[in-house]
Design a protein around this motif. Structure first.
Motif, mmCIF file in Angstrom:
data_model
loop_
_atom_site.group_PDB
_atom_site.id
_atom_site.type_symbol
_atom_site.label_atom_id
_atom_site.label_comp_id
_atom_site.label_asym_id
_atom_site.label_seq_id
_atom_site.Cartn_x
_atom_site.Cartn_y
_atom_site.Cartn_z
ATOM 1 N N ARG A 103 67.692 -3.223 22.146
ATOM 2 C CA ARG A 103 68.670 -3.691 23.126
ATOM 3 C C ARG A 103 67.959 -4.183 24.388
ATOM 4 O O ARG A 103 66.774 -4.496 24.365
ATOM 5 C CB ARG A 103 69.670 -2.568 23.413
ATOM 6 N N LYS A 104 68.663 -4.255 25.494
ATOM 7 C CA LYS A 104 68.109 -4.762 26.745
ATOM 8 C C LYS A 104 67.841 -3.605 27.702
ATOM 9 O O LYS A 104 68.540 -2.591 27.674
ATOM 10 C CB LYS A 104 69.092 -5.756 27.381
ATOM 11 N N GLU A 118 57.680 -7.379 28.158
ATOM 12 C CA GLU A 118 57.558 -8.704 27.540
ATOM 13 C C GLU A 118 56.449 -8.713 26.487
ATOM 14 O O GLU A 118 56.589 -9.354 25.437
ATOM 15 C CB GLU A 118 57.269 -9.753 28.618
ATOM 16 N N ALA A 123 63.658 -7.245 25.623
ATOM 17 C CA ALA A 123 64.423 -7.964 26.640
ATOM 18 C C ALA A 123 64.703 -7.060 27.839
ATOM 19 O O ALA A 123 64.867 -5.848 27.701
ATOM 20 C CB ALA A 123 65.735 -8.469 26.047
ATOM 21 N N HIS A 124 64.803 -7.666 29.009
ATOM 22 C CA HIS A 124 65.007 -6.875 30.232
ATOM 23 C C HIS A 124 65.595 -7.751 31.333
ATOM 24 O O HIS A 124 65.584 -8.989 31.244
ATOM 25 C CB HIS A 124 63.662 -6.308 30.709
ATOM 26 N N TYR A 125 66.057 -7.095 32.383
ATOM 27 C CA TYR A 125 66.379 -7.780 33.632
ATOM 28 C C TYR A 125 66.391 -6.744 34.746
ATOM 29 O O TYR A 125 66.352 -5.539 34.498
ATOM 30 C CB TYR A 125 67.721 -8.523 33.529
#
Length: 310
Positions: A103-104, A118, A123-125
């Motif tokens: 997931r993120k 990465e 995925a990330h934010y």
């Protein structure tokens, strides 16, 4: 009463050097303070390498990626390669990868975490500013959460703000959302006596207070870091030395993992701390006492020189 750490000197240096093959060294407060080498720490560590000791840089600092730490080592005249760098941002990424995480990630921290995520394709934010605009109570109407966030990683957050704490905490309302702390260091060593720089632990504790559940901790004194290095490089704990300046992370990490320990007094821990812990009736304080101590890592140099002359 337990004994204070033994001062390394010409009488015990030979026996000390024979006791280990691997050196795990903390960075901030041991090797450098921000961007300044502490004494002759670079020469001392490089001389230990020249004696055949295998060196690993073990840092709770999650603000930098391994590539950035290698570049800093080169700039400050420490010999290093990427495989020798074990930082909490890297351990975080490997932990999630080993969990088969798909997931993120929401990052309440710096770009070092983002770069390591990465590298393993996660995925990330979130590793960017989110200042408070307007009244704090307006956030309930203006904030929206991204879908499919399955983990929150909290480290030293240069963009710390009310919206970021609220966002991290809101994701963690889901009990299946993984709560990770890169480390829980109380403060970050800086070379100004009149100032204290809060560490990642301050950011972590804020979120933990809101969500009322503990995080999984990646950094020292958790054994996660050593498990990673040991599995990858087949380290023998009884032949490994941990060098640090912060006893409740570095030295306790060494004790937890069955390593030899050396504290230097160039960072967080001072001699009065060691004396207080030795005099305490609290056995947990005794665990903070290293086997040996030096005022700073550069004090190795004359000892190593004398040893070569014998």
């Amino acid at each position: 009463m337990p004994a204070l750490p033994t001062l390394l000197d010409n009488k015990n240096i030979k026996e000390f050097l024979k006791s280990f093959d691997y050196v795990l060294t903390d960075c901030d407060g041991v090797l450098w303070c921000t961007d300044t080498v502490i004494g002759q720490a670079n020469d001392a560590l490089n001389q230990l390498r020249a004696l055949g000791k295998k060196i690993f840089y073990i840092t709770n600092n999650s603000t930098k990626s391994r590539n950035e730490i290698v570049a800093k080592c080169e700039r400050l005249s420490f010999i290093a390669n990427k495989e020798e760098i074990v930082c909490s941002s890297y351990v975080t990424a490997l932990y999630l990868k080993q969990q088969n995480f798909k997931r993120k990630v929401y990052i309440m921290g710096a770009s070092g975490i983002a770069r390591e995520l990465e590298d393993v394709g996660i995925a990330h934010y979130g590793a960017e500013p989110e200042p408070l605009v307007g009244d704090v109570y307006d956030l309930k109407n203006t904030m929206t959460l991204e879908p499919d966030v399955g983990a929150v990683v909290v480290g030293l957050d240069p963009y710390f703000s009310f919206p970021r704490v609220m966002r991290a905490s809101s994701y963690l309302k889901d009990p299946d959302c993984i709560f990770i702390a890169t480390n829980t260091d109380e403060r970050f060593p800086i070379n100004k006596n009149d100032l204290i720089m809060p560490g990642a632990g301050a950011c972590v504790k804020c979120v933990e207070t809101v969500v009322q559940r503990p995080p999984v901790i990646m950094g020292k004194p958790s054994e996660t870091m050593f498990s990673l290095i040991s599995d990858k490089h087949q380290l023998n704990p009884s032949r490994t030395l941990m060098i640090g300046d912060r006893c409740n992370t570095d030295i306790l990490f060494g004790k937890n993992c069955g390593l030899h320990t050396l504290v230097v007094l160039s960072g967080i821990t001072k001699m009065e701390d060691l004396e207080s812990w030795a005099a305490s009736t609290d056995e947990d304080k005794h665990k903070l006492l290293a086997d040996y101590y030096l005022p700073e890592l550069g004090d190795f140099i004359p000892l190593l020189k004398n040893e070569k002359c014998q």
